[in-house]
Design an enzyme around this catalytic site. Structure first.
Site, mmCIF file in Angstrom:
data_model
loop_
_atom_site.group_PDB
_atom_site.id
_atom_site.type_symbol
_atom_site.label_atom_id
_atom_site.label_comp_id
_atom_site.label_asym_id
_atom_site.label_seq_id
_atom_site.Cartn_x
_atom_site.Cartn_y
_atom_site.Cartn_z
ATOM 1 N N GLY A 127 6.856 -0.960 8.467
ATOM 2 C CA GLY A 127 5.482 -0.164 8.167
ATOM 3 C C GLY A 127 5.210 0.830 9.279
ATOM 4 C CG ASN A 137 6.134 6.188 6.471
ATOM 5 O OD1 ASN A 137 5.930 7.384 6.789
ATOM 6 N ND2 ASN A 137 7.553 5.923 6.426
ATOM 7 C CG MET A 178 13.028 -1.986 0.588
ATOM 8 S SD MET A 178 13.546 -0.301 0.504
ATOM 9 C CE MET A 178 15.342 -0.476 0.147
ATOM 10 C CG ASN A 219 9.135 6.468 -2.772
ATOM 11 O OD1 ASN A 219 8.703 5.531 -1.967
ATOM 12 N ND2 ASN A 219 10.343 6.554 -2.962
ATOM 13 C CG HIS A 259 14.263 9.231 -1.029
ATOM 14 N ND1 HIS A 259 14.563 7.817 -1.311
ATOM 15 C CD2 HIS A 259 15.390 9.891 -0.865
ATOM 16 C CE1 HIS A 259 16.028 7.859 -1.229
ATOM 17 N NE2 HIS A 259 16.419 9.014 -0.897
HETATM 18 C C1 GRF Z 1 11.241 5.268 5.315
HETATM 19 O O1 GRF Z 1 12.169 6.212 6.098
HETATM 20 C C2 GRF Z 1 10.659 5.828 4.042
HETATM 21 O O2 GRF Z 1 11.166 7.097 3.788
HETATM 22 C C3 GRF Z 1 11.632 4.721 2.989
HETATM 23 O O3 GRF Z 1 11.714 3.735 3.636
HETATM 24 C C4 GRF Z 1 11.160 3.917 5.161
HETATM 25 C C5 GRF Z 1 10.077 3.025 5.552
HETATM 26 O O4 GRF Z 1 9.795 2.736 7.065
HETATM 27 N N1 GRF Z 1 11.182 4.827 1.846
HETATM 28 P P1 GRF Z 1 8.579 2.138 7.373
HETATM 29 O O5 GRF Z 1 8.863 0.931 7.236
HETATM 30 O O6 GRF Z 1 7.419 3.099 7.075
HETATM 31 O O7 GRF Z 1 9.085 2.226 8.965
#
Ligand code: GRF
Length: 204
Positions: free
Chosen positions: A11, A13, A90, A107, A109
């Site tokens: 998490g 992000n 996921m 999303n 990526h």
């Molecule tokens: C990120 O690199 C995102 O691009 C991908 O999953 C990862 C999640 O990272 N979809 P976090 O859990 O936000 O650290």
């Protein structure tokens, strides 16, 4: 604007969205709920620390993937969410969910799509030997990582990179880009026509 953030992992992000949007009252963006399919996701701790409601919805608790999606949809409606933000989530949605929320699911990526879709883009990029990779923010459609592209950022790959080093370099860009895109969405500045997304001439 109320958003839901869907997570499965650490998490980082989500944390950026908490710091730069949710905790900044001038953004007018509230993370109304954080939904995880894994009860041990550290992202849930981050949400709780920020006082944001959390919900765990596990696929194995439902008789079908459609029913699993419906449980998520129920929460989206309950919390009056206008934008569904995937941040390291996921699980894939089934077509009815995507149709219901067309162009309202985004999303992030860690590759320049359409290169390296799927669950392991960073290691796939390294083993392919690309010299540039990056980040894509896109709307979610019925297939895996194929939806209309909203924005991309390029990141260099170095010969000495480990997967972790490269992912960290990509994440610096993710954490800068994702909140900016969500702000533009909230301001009604993202236009979609089929696959083509147009943004104002803002610096991304
Ligand atoms: C990120 O690199 C995102 O691009 C991908 O999953 C990862 C999640 O990272 N979809 P976090 O859990 O936000 O650290």
């Amino acid at each position: 604007m109320k958003i839901a953030v869907l997570v499965s992992g650490s998490g980082t992000n989500l944390q950026t969205l908490i710091n730069k949007l949710h905790n900044d009252t001038s953004s007018n963006i509230e993370i109304a709920v954080v939904i995880s399919d894994r009860k041990n996701a550290y992202a849930l701790t981050r949400a709780k620390q920020a006082g944001i409601p959390t919900k765990i919805v596990k696929a194995q608790d439902y008789e079908s993937r459609i029913a699993f999606d419906e449980a998520i949809s129920f929460l989206i409606e309950e919390y009056a969410v206008e934008l569904i933000v995937l941040a390291g989530y996921m699980k894939l949605f089934q077509a009815p969910f995507v149709r219901k929320y067309r162009n309202r699911i985004i999303n992030i990526h860690p590759s320049i799509l359409p290169a390296f879709p799927g669950a392991t883009p960073v290691s796939d990029s390294l083993s392919y030997g690309v010299k540039l990779t990056g980040v894509t923010v896109h709307f979610v459609d019925e297939n895996v990582d194929t939806g209309p592209i909203i924005a991309q950022r390029v990141v260099p790959v170095y010969d000495t990179d480990s997967e972790e080093e490269l992912h960290q370099r990509i994440q610096i860009e993710e954490h800068d880009l994702y909140p900016k895109i969500i702000k533009l969405f909230a301001e009604g500045k993202i236009m979609v026509e089929g696959r083509i997304v147009s943004l104002p001439n803002s610096k991304l």
